[in-house]
Design an enzyme around this catalytic site. Structure first.
Site, PDB file in Angstrom:
ATOM      1  N   ARG A 259       2.844  56.342  54.408  1.00 51.26           N
ATOM      2  CA  ARG A 259       2.694  57.636  53.718  1.00 51.26           C
ATOM      3  C   ARG A 259       1.739  58.571  54.457  1.00 51.26           C
ATOM      4  O   ARG A 259       2.036  59.769  54.562  1.00 51.26           O
ATOM      5  CB  ARG A 259       2.282  57.417  52.257  1.00 51.26           C
ATOM      6  CG  ARG A 259       3.469  56.966  51.410  1.00 51.26           C
ATOM      7  CD  ARG A 259       3.102  56.594  49.990  1.00 51.26           C
ATOM      8  NE  ARG A 259       4.302  56.229  49.235  1.00 51.26           N
ATOM      9  CZ  ARG A 259       4.287  55.498  48.129  1.00 51.26           C
ATOM     10  NH1 ARG A 259       3.145  55.037  47.635  1.00 51.26           N
ATOM     11  NH2 ARG A 259       5.412  55.220  47.499  1.00 51.26           N
TER      12      ARG A 259
ATOM     13  N   GLN B 175      -4.484  93.111  54.092  1.00 54.25           N
ATOM     14  CA  GLN B 175      -5.243  92.029  53.454  1.00 54.25           C
ATOM     15  C   GLN B 175      -4.332  90.999  52.772  1.00 54.25           C
ATOM     16  O   GLN B 175      -4.639  89.803  52.757  1.00 54.25           O
ATOM     17  CB  GLN B 175      -6.230  92.620  52.442  1.00 54.25           C
ATOM     18  CG  GLN B 175      -7.311  91.626  52.077  1.00 54.25           C
ATOM     19  CD  GLN B 175      -8.275  92.184  51.042  1.00 54.25           C
ATOM     20  OE1 GLN B 175      -7.869  92.723  50.019  1.00 54.25           O
ATOM     21  NE2 GLN B 175      -9.553  92.070  51.313  1.00 54.25           N
TER      22      GLN B 175
ATOM     23  N   GLU C 135       9.702  58.793  50.782  1.00 56.28           N
ATOM     24  CA  GLU C 135       8.542  57.868  50.783  1.00 56.28           C
ATOM     25  C   GLU C 135       7.628  58.080  49.564  1.00 56.28           C
ATOM     26  O   GLU C 135       6.402  58.021  49.671  1.00 56.28           O
ATOM     27  CB  GLU C 135       7.786  57.940  52.103  1.00 56.28           C
ATOM     28  CG  GLU C 135       8.630  57.370  53.219  1.00 56.28           C
ATOM     29  CD  GLU C 135       7.872  56.891  54.410  1.00 56.28           C
ATOM     30  OE1 GLU C 135       6.750  56.393  54.268  1.00 56.28           O
ATOM     31  OE2 GLU C 135       8.427  57.013  55.508  1.00 56.28           O
ATOM     32  N   GLY C 136       8.256  58.346  48.433  1.00 51.36           N
ATOM     33  CA  GLY C 136       7.530  58.575  47.188  1.00 51.36           C
ATOM     34  C   GLY C 136       7.338  60.064  46.977  1.00 51.36           C
ATOM     35  O   GLY C 136       6.679  60.724  47.769  1.00 51.36           O
TER      36      GLY C 136
HETATM   37  N1  CAA Z   1      -0.651  47.259  47.754  1.00 47.71           N
HETATM   38  C1  CAA Z   1      -0.534  45.995  47.297  1.00 47.71           C
HETATM   39  N2  CAA Z   1      -0.002  45.698  46.077  1.00 47.71           N
HETATM   40  C2  CAA Z   1       0.412  46.725  45.327  1.00 47.71           C
HETATM   41  C3  CAA Z   1       0.318  48.067  45.740  1.00 47.71           C
HETATM   42  C4  CAA Z   1      -0.258  48.310  47.011  1.00 47.71           C
HETATM   43  N3  CAA Z   1      -0.382  49.549  47.479  1.00 47.71           N
HETATM   44  N4  CAA Z   1       0.806  48.867  44.773  1.00 47.71           N
HETATM   45  C5  CAA Z   1       1.198  48.062  43.767  1.00 47.71           C
HETATM   46  N5  CAA Z   1       0.941  46.764  44.098  1.00 47.71           N
HETATM   47  C6  CAA Z   1       1.167  45.578  43.282  1.00 47.71           C
HETATM   48  C7  CAA Z   1       0.434  45.687  41.948  1.00 47.71           C
HETATM   49  O1  CAA Z   1      -0.892  45.258  42.066  1.00 47.71           O
HETATM   50  C8  CAA Z   1       1.277  44.795  41.068  1.00 47.71           C
HETATM   51  O2  CAA Z   1       0.904  43.465  41.353  1.00 47.71           O
HETATM   52  P1  CAA Z   1       0.894  42.279  40.220  1.00 47.71           P
HETATM   53  O3  CAA Z   1       2.293  41.971  39.908  1.00 47.71           O
HETATM   54  O4  CAA Z   1       0.189  41.144  40.914  1.00 47.71           O
HETATM   55  O5  CAA Z   1       0.140  42.826  39.047  1.00 47.71           O
HETATM   56  C9  CAA Z   1       2.680  45.003  41.594  1.00 47.71           C
HETATM   57  O6  CAA Z   1       2.552  45.489  42.944  1.00 47.71           O
HETATM   58  C10 CAA Z   1       3.480  46.006  40.790  1.00 47.71           C
HETATM   59  O7  CAA Z   1       2.764  47.223  40.792  1.00 47.71           O
HETATM   60  P2  CAA Z   1       3.034  48.382  39.724  1.00 47.71           P
HETATM   61  O8  CAA Z   1       2.977  47.786  38.337  1.00 47.71           O
HETATM   62  O9  CAA Z   1       2.116  49.493  40.035  1.00 47.71           O
HETATM   63  O10 CAA Z   1       4.558  48.753  40.051  1.00 47.71           O
HETATM   64  P3  CAA Z   1       5.520  49.830  39.398  1.00 47.71           P
HETATM   65  O11 CAA Z   1       6.843  49.195  39.212  1.00 47.71           O
HETATM   66  O12 CAA Z   1       4.860  50.497  38.231  1.00 47.71           O
HETATM   67  O13 CAA Z   1       5.747  50.877  40.606  1.00 47.71           O
HETATM   68  C11 CAA Z   1       5.361  52.670  42.128  1.00 47.71           C
HETATM   69  C12 CAA Z   1       4.842  51.414  41.391  1.00 47.71           C
HETATM   70  C13 CAA Z   1       4.112  53.183  42.806  1.00 47.71           C
HETATM   71  C14 CAA Z   1       5.949  53.712  41.235  1.00 47.71           C
HETATM   72  C15 CAA Z   1       6.398  52.208  43.190  1.00 47.71           C
HETATM   73  O14 CAA Z   1       7.607  51.807  42.585  1.00 47.71           O
HETATM   74  C16 CAA Z   1       6.690  53.296  44.199  1.00 47.71           C
HETATM   75  O15 CAA Z   1       5.922  53.485  45.159  1.00 47.71           O
HETATM   76  N6  CAA Z   1       7.818  54.019  44.041  1.00 47.71           N
HETATM   77  C17 CAA Z   1       8.262  54.992  45.048  1.00 47.71           C
HETATM   78  C18 CAA Z   1       9.219  54.328  45.983  1.00 47.71           C
HETATM   79  C19 CAA Z   1       9.191  54.932  47.330  1.00 47.71           C
HETATM   80  O16 CAA Z   1       8.176  55.421  47.824  1.00 47.71           O
HETATM   81  N7  CAA Z   1      10.301  54.839  48.000  1.00 47.71           N
HETATM   82  C20 CAA Z   1      10.373  55.307  49.341  1.00 47.71           C
HETATM   83  C21 CAA Z   1      11.584  54.806  49.985  1.00 47.71           C
HETATM   84  S1  CAA Z   1      11.466  54.822  51.694  1.00 47.71           S
HETATM   85  C22 CAA Z   1      12.010  56.324  52.204  1.00 47.71           C
HETATM   86  O17 CAA Z   1      11.975  57.310  51.551  1.00 47.71           O
HETATM   87  C23 CAA Z   1      12.302  56.213  53.612  1.00 47.71           C
HETATM   88  C24 CAA Z   1      13.192  56.983  54.390  1.00 47.71           C
HETATM   89  O18 CAA Z   1      14.258  56.530  54.770  1.00 47.71           O
HETATM   90  C25 CAA Z   1      12.669  58.199  54.998  1.00 47.71           C
END
Ligand code: CAA
Length: 379
Positions: free
Chosen positions: A242, A278, A362-363
């Site tokens: 990110r 401005q 990427e979110g």
């Molecule tokens: N590092 C380590 N562990 C993490 C973490 C991190 N940064 N973030 C969360 N976790 C862990 C939590 O601690 C939790 O662990 P436990 O089970 O042990 O408690 C577990 O992961 C689940 O965490 P959450 O309850 O926070 O998970 P959630 O289901 O509520 O979702 C979210 C979290 C942040 C919304 C996540 O789903 C997310 O980031 N969504 C966006 C997805 C995304 O970015 N997609 C991008 C796709 S790639 C793309 O776009 C690429 C391209 O081709 C250009």
């Protein structure tokens, strides 16, 4: 506290920016119009060592720090945010292997990327699950000596050209994120169906497709980090990637700003250049502030990562702030150009279209705020 870049970092930055200005920027409009991936330009970037910046030196990489990688990414995005997306997608796909792979897996999957030009794809998003990554449905059934993969992925960068796919699938949807497993798949494995290239608003040259898996047989040794650990590997990957996306927003915003400043100094209205009005001065000042603040957030997120400190919260600050700023800055660049800004004959409308995606992939900017709030309240 030291805000100065080292001599080596200034050299890397200069080399990447020179490449962006000479090899990317002059061709950006052409590839945007044709929605064609410029493989020759990407290959040249690889030859100069400007791709796969995350691969550690022990696996053949250049051994860049996270901050070095940000400097390169910002510079390349100055040349074209779309081309940079394709290059950055390699790091996104290789990071899960760097983070969760065994030494054997790293040697097997990373080294080929240092020996020849190759592309990789990160397959997390699905048609029904974008922001809710933990709810993904692609199924992985484990057998004695192999696994079988079935499901659909969507919005996959580099899918049409990737040699390897890093895929997230679940061994049991009832386990939610705890069932998610990461694995590496060779693109020639039978049962992989690559969809048509998506016709996008911006980043038009980057290759974005759906990918379908029908009974794809994968060796168990291709599982990264063990069964059920894929979600955490994906989240840790995003902590690294990110800030790179944020760096690309800074590069795109800097490009729009440079165009706007130059145009404002030349264009005469009411008998004086726009730069003497401005209302325009304030817009330019706002752009400059936001670029500097975004860049500092990117550098801090990278610094935390380089010092093995948690960076989740700052990575999301950087991603949301830089993406939202880039959208505002590129929109204002179009505004400063006026009617010409709205024309495809001028460069700024492309930057505005490209900026939009940075608020989404990427979110989304909303997901970054969700991550920040989780970090604030769940600590
Ligand atoms: N590092 C380590 N562990 C993490 C973490 C991190 N940064 N973030 C969360 N976790 C862990 C939590 O601690 C939790 O662990 P436990 O089970 O042990 O408690 C577990 O992961 C689940 O965490 P959450 O309850 O926070 O998970 P959630 O289901 O509520 O979702 C979210 C979290 C942040 C919304 C996540 O789903 C997310 O980031 N969504 C966006 C997805 C995304 O970015 N997609 C991008 C796709 S790639 C793309 O776009 C690429 C391209 O081709 C250009």
């Amino acid at each position: 506290m030291n805000f100065e870049l080292t001599r080596e970092q200034l050299d890397i930055q200069e080399q990447a920016l020179k490449f962006a200005k000479n090899e990317m920027l002059p061709h950006a409009q052409h590839y945007d119009e044709r929605a064609e991936l410029p493989l020759d330009i990407l290959k040249k970037a690889w030859e100069l060592g400007l791709m796969n910046v995350a691969i550690p030196s022990e696996f053949g990489g250049v051994g860049f720090s996270a901050l070095d990688g940000m400097l390169i990414t910002e510079s390349l995005a100055y040349g074209c945010m779309g081309m940079n997306t394709s290059m950055m997608a390699n790091d996104l796909a290789l990071l899960p292997i760097i983070i969760g792979g065994t030494t054997e897996q790293k040697n097997k999957f990373l080294k080929p990327f240092t020996e020849e030009f190759k592309l990789a794809a990160f397959c997390l998003t699905e048609p029904g699950n974008g922001s809710d990554a933990g709810g993904l449905k692609t199924q992985l059934s484990i057998h004695d000596d192999h696994a079988l993969l079935n499901g659909n992925k969507m919005w996959i960068t580099n899918a049409g050209y990737a040699d390897i796919l890093v895929v997230y699938a679940t061994v049991d949807t009832n386990l939610k994120h705890k069932g998610i497993t990461a694995l590496v798949i060779d693109k020639n494995t039978p049962g992989i169906i690559i969809g048509k290239k998506e016709d996008k608003m911006g980043h038009r040259c980057s290759d974005t497709r759906s990918v379908t898996f029908q009974n794809v047989k994968v060796p168990l040794e291709n599982i990264i980090g063990g069964i059920g650990n894929g979600f955490k590997i994906a989240m840790k990957t995003l902590d690294h990637s990110r800030p790179m996306v944020a760096a690309s927003a800074v590069g795109g915003a800097q490009c729009a700003y440079d165009y706007a400043v130059k145009y404002a100094a030349e264009r005469v209205q009411f008998g004086v250049t726009l730069s003497k009005h401005q209302s325009i001065q304030f817009m330019i000042a706002e752009m400059a502030m936001k670029i500097e603040a975004s860049r500092l957030l990117v550098h801090k997120a990278a610094w935390l990562s380089d010092h093995n400190l948690p960076n989740t919260q700052v990575a999301s600050y950087a991603k949301a702030f830089a993406a939202d700023s880039c959208m505002q800055i590129t929109t204002d660049a179009v505004q400063i150009y006026g009617g010409y800004g709205y024309s495809k004959e001028y460069p700024v409308e492309k930057l505005m279209r490209d900026a939009k995606l940075i608020q989404i992939y990427e979110g989304t900017s909303q997901i970054q705020r969700l991550v920040i709030a989780k970090e604030i309240f769940n600590k």
